[in-house]
Design an enzyme around this catalytic site. Sequence first.
Site, short mmCIF file in Angstrom:
data_model
loop_
_atom_site.label_atom_id
_atom_site.label_comp_id
_atom_site.label_asym_id
_atom_site.label_seq_id
_atom_site.Cartn_x
_atom_site.Cartn_y
_atom_site.Cartn_z
N GLY A 49 0.84 -1.16 0.14
CA GLY A 49 0.12 -0.06 0.00
C GLY A 49 0.94 1.34 -0.14
N LYS A 63 14.04 -1.13 -7.57
CA LYS A 63 14.53 -0.54 -6.52
C LYS A 63 14.93 -1.34 -5.33
CE LYS A 63 13.06 2.65 -2.70
NZ LYS A 63 12.72 1.59 -1.75
N ASP A 64 13.98 -2.10 -4.94
CA ASP A 64 14.64 -3.26 -4.05
C ASP A 64 15.23 -4.70 -4.56
OD1 ASP A 64 13.15 -2.08 -1.80
OD2 ASP A 64 11.35 -2.33 -2.93
N GLN A 111 8.15 -9.29 7.88
CA GLN A 111 9.34 -8.78 7.22
C GLN A 111 9.92 -7.54 7.96
OE1 GLN A 111 6.73 -8.09 3.42
NE2 GLN A 111 8.64 -6.26 3.11
N SER A 122 9.35 5.88 -3.08
CA SER A 122 9.17 5.09 -2.02
C SER A 122 8.27 5.44 -1.11
CB SER A 122 10.64 4.87 -1.20
OG SER A 122 10.57 4.25 -0.06
N GLY A 155 5.77 4.84 -8.96
CA GLY A 155 6.40 3.55 -9.10
C GLY A 155 5.65 2.37 -9.04
N HIS A 156 4.60 2.31 -8.18
CA HIS A 156 3.64 1.27 -8.09
C HIS A 156 2.82 0.97 -9.21
CE1 HIS A 156 4.16 1.64 -3.54
NE2 HIS A 156 4.60 0.42 -3.77
N HIS A 211 2.51 5.00 -4.76
CA HIS A 211 3.03 6.10 -5.48
C HIS A 211 3.05 5.84 -7.21
CE1 HIS A 211 6.60 3.69 -5.35
NE2 HIS A 211 6.51 3.86 -3.99
#
EC number: 6.3.2.1
Length: 255
Positions: free
Chosen positions: A26, A144-145, A56, A180, A31-32, A29
Site C-alpha cells: 500500500g 529499487k528493491d 518482514q 518509495s 512507481g507502483h 506512488h
Amino acid sequence: MTIFHTPTEWRALRPSGTLGFVPTMGALHDGHLALVKTALAQCEHAAVSIYVNPTQFNNPEDFAKYPSTFEDDCRLLEEVGCGFVFAPTYETLYPDSYRYRVTETETSTVLEGAHRPGHFDGVLTVVLKLFNCLQADAAFFGEKDYQQLLLVKEMAEALHHPTKVIACPTVREPDGIAMSSRNRRLNPAQRALATQWAQTLANTTLSCDAATQDLTELGFTVDYIAERWGRRLGAVHTPPLDNGPVVRLIDNIAL
Ligand code: PAF
C-alpha cells in the site's frame, strides 16, 4: 474494480485470460502505478495485493509507522485500470502463525539481509503465499528493491513456481530520488537532504568508501554502500533534522 479478501473468493472471481500480479504494502506512488501499467500492457488483467506484512519488519516501530492509505490506494488503482485488489488479513495469509517459512541461505545473508535479520524470510514467505493465492501468469517487481527482486526470481525458479517474475525499472522523482512509500515520512529539510543521498549513490566517480564518507559528513548513518550483481547498492538512515523521524532509505543503480 473488485476488492477481495480470501483465496476462496478469488477462485470464484478469477477472470479467464492472462493475469499480471503486483504485490504491494500500500501507500502507493507512481512507481507502483508504473508496475500496474506494465502488468496491464503485458497481460489481459491486473491484480494488486495490499498487505503490510508484519513478518518482514525486523523493527516493530517501522511496522507501526508504515503509512496506511487504503482508500487513496484503491482510487489510484481504479484510475489506471486495475481490475482486482487482494486485501487479506494476517489470519487469512498466516493460518500457520508463520510456523512455515521460506529461508534462502546465500543471497539473503548480505547487504539488506545482514542489516535486517529475518527480513527476507518474511518477504519470501509472504510472496510465495501471495503467488499461491493469486496463481498469476506473471508478477511485476521494481528494481529499487534489487536484492528482493533477485531473491524472489530465484525462489520462483528454485521452487518451480509457474508465476514468471518480471523486473521493472526504478521510477524516480525529478531530483533523482527513487520513489518509495517511506519518502512520505520525510519532513521538508530531510526531503531536501535526500536529494544528495541519491546523487552521491549515483556518482560512480566516487569509490564506495568515498561515498560513505561524504554521506556520513552530510549527517546520514550509512548501513552499507557496496557493489554486487553489476549494481551499486546502498542503505542509509536520515538524520533527524528539525526533529524529523529517522527514516531508512535504500536505492541502487546499474554500473
Ligand atoms: O516490496 C514490497 O512492497 C514488499 O516487500 C512485498 C513484495 C509486497 C512483500 O510484502
